[in-house]
Design a protein around this motif. Sequence first.
Motif, short mmCIF file in Angstrom:
data_model
loop_
_atom_site.label_atom_id
_atom_site.label_comp_id
_atom_site.label_asym_id
_atom_site.label_seq_id
_atom_site.Cartn_x
_atom_site.Cartn_y
_atom_site.Cartn_z
N ARG A 127 0.84 -1.21 0.00
CA ARG A 127 0.00 0.00 0.00
C ARG A 127 0.87 1.26 0.00
O ARG A 127 0.56 2.25 -0.66
N ARG A 128 1.98 1.19 0.72
CA ARG A 128 2.87 2.35 0.81
C ARG A 128 3.55 2.64 -0.53
O ARG A 128 3.80 3.79 -0.88
N TRP A 129 3.87 1.57 -1.29
CA TRP A 129 4.55 1.74 -2.59
C TRP A 129 3.68 1.11 -3.68
O TRP A 129 3.90 -0.06 -4.07
N PRO A 130 2.69 1.84 -4.16
CA PRO A 130 1.68 1.25 -5.06
C PRO A 130 2.20 0.80 -6.43
O PRO A 130 1.49 0.11 -7.15
N ASN A 131 3.46 1.18 -6.76
CA ASN A 131 4.00 0.70 -8.05
C ASN A 131 4.75 -0.61 -7.90
O ASN A 131 5.19 -1.19 -8.89
N ALA A 132 4.91 -1.07 -6.66
CA ALA A 132 5.71 -2.28 -6.44
C ALA A 132 4.95 -3.53 -6.89
O ALA A 132 3.75 -3.65 -6.67
N LYS A 133 5.71 -4.44 -7.52
CA LYS A 133 5.15 -5.74 -7.89
C LYS A 133 5.56 -6.75 -6.82
O LYS A 133 6.63 -6.64 -6.23
N LEU A 134 4.70 -7.73 -6.60
CA LEU A 134 4.97 -8.75 -5.57
C LEU A 134 5.51 -10.00 -6.24
O LEU A 134 4.80 -10.64 -7.03
N ILE A 135 6.77 -10.33 -5.95
CA ILE A 135 7.40 -11.50 -6.59
C ILE A 135 7.24 -12.73 -5.70
O ILE A 135 7.56 -12.70 -4.51
N GLY A 136 6.72 -13.79 -6.31
CA GLY A 136 6.59 -15.06 -5.60
C GLY A 136 6.33 -16.15 -6.61
O GLY A 136 6.37 -15.92 -7.82
N ASN A 137 6.08 -17.36 -6.11
CA ASN A 137 5.73 -18.46 -7.01
C ASN A 137 4.28 -18.85 -6.77
O ASN A 137 3.60 -18.27 -5.92
N THR A 138 3.80 -19.83 -7.52
CA THR A 138 2.38 -20.23 -7.40
C THR A 138 2.01 -20.50 -5.95
O THR A 138 0.97 -20.07 -5.47
N LYS A 139 2.92 -21.24 -5.26
CA LYS A 139 2.60 -21.62 -3.87
C LYS A 139 2.63 -20.40 -2.93
O LYS A 139 1.90 -20.34 -1.96
N THR A 140 3.53 -19.45 -3.25
CA THR A 140 3.60 -18.23 -2.42
C THR A 140 2.24 -17.53 -2.45
O THR A 140 1.69 -17.15 -1.40
N PHE A 141 1.73 -17.36 -3.67
CA PHE A 141 0.49 -16.58 -3.79
C PHE A 141 -0.70 -17.33 -3.20
O PHE A 141 -1.60 -16.73 -2.63
N GLU A 181 -2.83 -15.75 -0.13
CA GLU A 181 -4.29 -15.55 -0.11
C GLU A 181 -4.94 -16.33 1.03
O GLU A 181 -5.98 -15.92 1.55
N GLN A 182 -4.34 -17.47 1.41
CA GLN A 182 -4.87 -18.21 2.57
C GLN A 182 -4.72 -17.40 3.86
O GLN A 182 -5.62 -17.31 4.67
N PHE A 183 -3.53 -16.82 4.03
CA PHE A 183 -3.27 -16.05 5.26
C PHE A 183 -3.98 -14.69 5.22
O PHE A 183 -4.46 -14.21 6.24
N TYR A 184 -4.00 -14.07 4.03
CA TYR A 184 -4.53 -12.71 3.93
C TYR A 184 -5.67 -12.69 2.92
O TYR A 184 -6.73 -13.21 3.20
N ASN A 185 -5.44 -12.12 1.75
CA ASN A 185 -6.52 -12.01 0.75
C ASN A 185 -5.87 -11.79 -0.62
O ASN A 185 -4.66 -11.84 -0.75
N ASP A 186 -6.71 -11.55 -1.62
CA ASP A 186 -6.13 -11.38 -2.96
C ASP A 186 -6.10 -9.90 -3.38
O ASP A 186 -6.16 -9.58 -4.56
N GLU A 187 -6.01 -9.05 -2.38
CA GLU A 187 -6.01 -7.60 -2.63
C GLU A 187 -4.99 -7.16 -3.70
O GLU A 187 -5.23 -6.22 -4.44
N PHE A 188 -3.85 -7.86 -3.76
CA PHE A 188 -2.78 -7.40 -4.68
C PHE A 188 -2.63 -8.30 -5.90
O PHE A 188 -1.59 -8.30 -6.55
N LYS A 189 -3.68 -9.05 -6.20
CA LYS A 189 -3.63 -10.04 -7.28
C LYS A 189 -3.11 -9.45 -8.60
O LYS A 189 -2.31 -10.09 -9.29
N ASP A 190 -3.55 -8.24 -8.92
CA ASP A 190 -3.14 -7.65 -10.20
C ASP A 190 -1.70 -7.13 -10.17
O ASP A 190 -1.20 -6.63 -11.18
N ARG A 191 -1.03 -7.29 -9.02
CA ARG A 191 0.38 -6.85 -8.96
C ARG A 191 1.34 -8.04 -8.73
O ARG A 191 2.50 -7.84 -8.41
N TYR A 192 0.80 -9.25 -8.88
CA TYR A 192 1.66 -10.44 -8.72
C TYR A 192 2.66 -10.51 -9.88
O TYR A 192 2.30 -10.25 -11.03
N TYR A 193 3.88 -10.91 -9.57
CA TYR A 193 4.91 -11.16 -10.58
C TYR A 193 5.38 -12.59 -10.30
O TYR A 193 6.17 -12.82 -9.40
#
Length: 406
Positions: free
Chosen positions: A94-108, A112-124
Motif C-alpha cells: 500500500r505504501r509503494w503502489p508501483n511495487a510488484k509482488l514477486i513469488g511463485n504459485t505456492k507463495t500466492f 491468499e490463505q493467510f490474507y486475501n487477494d487484494e494485490f492479485k493484479d500486482r503479482y509477478y
Amino acid sequence: MHNIREILNNVYYVGVNDRRIDRFENMFPLENGVAYSSYLIKDEKNILMDSVDAAFGRQYIENVEAALDGEDLDYIVVHHMEPDHCRNIDVCMRRWPNAKLIGNTKTFKLYEQFYNDEFKDRYYEVKDGDELNIGDHNLKFVFAPMVHWPEVMMSYEINNKILFSADAFGSFNAIEGHLKAKNVIHKGNWLDQARRYYINIVGKFGKQVQALFKKVEGLEFNAILPLHGPVYDDPESIKFILDKYNKWSTFTPEEKGIAIVYASMYGDTEQAADILAGELADLGVSEDIKLYDVSDWDPSYIISDCHRYSHSVFAPINYNSGLYYRMEAFLEELVGTGYQNRHVSFLNNWSWGGTSLKKSKEILEAGKHTYIGEDVLINSSVKEEQVKEIKALAKAIKEDLDNTEI
Ligand SMILES: Cc1cc2nc3c(=O)[nH]c(=O)nc-3n(C[C@H](O)[C@H](O)[C@H](O)COP(=O)(O)O)c2cc1C
C-alpha cells in the motif's frame, strides 16, 4: 527514526530486533530475542527482500523509506510466507503502489490463505531458475521446497554472488551491533543458537536441504543473507556454516560427546545418571558430557545436543504403567527432527513394572541406532549391584567413543 545498515555495496539491512518476545513461534524459548531480517537492493530498480513481524510495522517502514531515500520501490520478493517475515507485505504494497509482488504459485496461494487477494493484479510470478535483471544486479530464483515450508525460494544475485537464503542459515538471538557472522559465530552462544534454530525448525527436512545443496552445487557465494541472525559475508564464515549445514542435514554428529537425558521424580534416576557421568569422566572421557532432566529443560535444547553429539543415553522411567509422559513427548519430538544413526544406551527405573523401556525403544526404532552396552535396570533406587552395572555401561560407552571417528 530508522536504523539501517549498508552491509554490501547498495545492499541495505532494513530488518529489526525483537527482544520482547519470550518464545519463537510461541514455542521455542529465546534467551536474547531474535532478529527479523529484510534487505533492500538499490539499483535501476529497487527490490525489497521479505518483510518483518507484525509488531514492527512502523519501524520497518521507516527503515525501508530511509534506504530508498526518496526513490520508489519496484519489487518485493516473498521468499518465505511464514508470518514473521510477511506480516508487513500488505503495508509495503500500500505504501509503494508501483511495487510488484514477486513469488511463485505456492507463495500466492499461501498469501491468499493467510490474507486475501487484494494485490492479485500486482503479482509477478516466477518459476524455478527464472532471472530478473534490475540493473547491475541479476537475480536468479532458486526454489527450495520444504526448507522448511512448501513455497520457500531463495534468490541468488549472480553478479555479486549473494544468496538470499530465506530461513536457511538463520539463528535465534537479536543482533547486538555485530551483523557480520565473522564477529560472532565463534563467540558466546551463537553457534548453539544457530544449531538449535536449524535442528528444531528445519532439522526434519535434511533431505530437502541436501537437494538444495545439489541444486546450487558449483555456485560461489560471497555472501549468504538469511532471514534471522547474522549475515555471512567472508569466505571462512561461509565455509564454516556450510560445513555445519552439511553435517546437520545429513544427520551426522558434529562432534564426539555424550548427552544423558533422564526423567526422575524423586532423584534416584538422576543419581544413576550422575554416577554414569562421573564414571565416564573418571575413565578419561575428555569430550562433552551433558546431563538433561526432561522435566527441567525445554526440549529444543536437548534435541539440539542429541543431534550434536555422537552418543546419547536415555533414562526413561515407568509412570502409571507406561512411559513418563515428558520423556515420551521428548522422544517423539526428537524422532520428529530426524534423529538417527547415533550410539545409544539406556538406564531405566521401575518400582513395580511398566512399558517405559520397551516404548522408548519403539519410538527410537526408526532412527536405526547402534545400541551400546547393557541396559541398566534400577529397581526404585541405585544399589551396589547397579553401580557395577553403571560402571560396565560407562566402560562400554568409553570404548565405543574411542573407536568413533567424526
Ligand atoms: C506418580 C508415579 C507413578 C509411577 N508409576 C509407576 C509404574 O507404573 N510402574 C513402575 O514400575 N514404577 C512407577 N513409578 C515409580 C518410578 O518409575 C520410579 O521407580 C520411582 O519414582 C523412583 O525413581 P526416581 O527417584 O528417579 O523418581 C511411579 C512413580 C510415580 C511418582
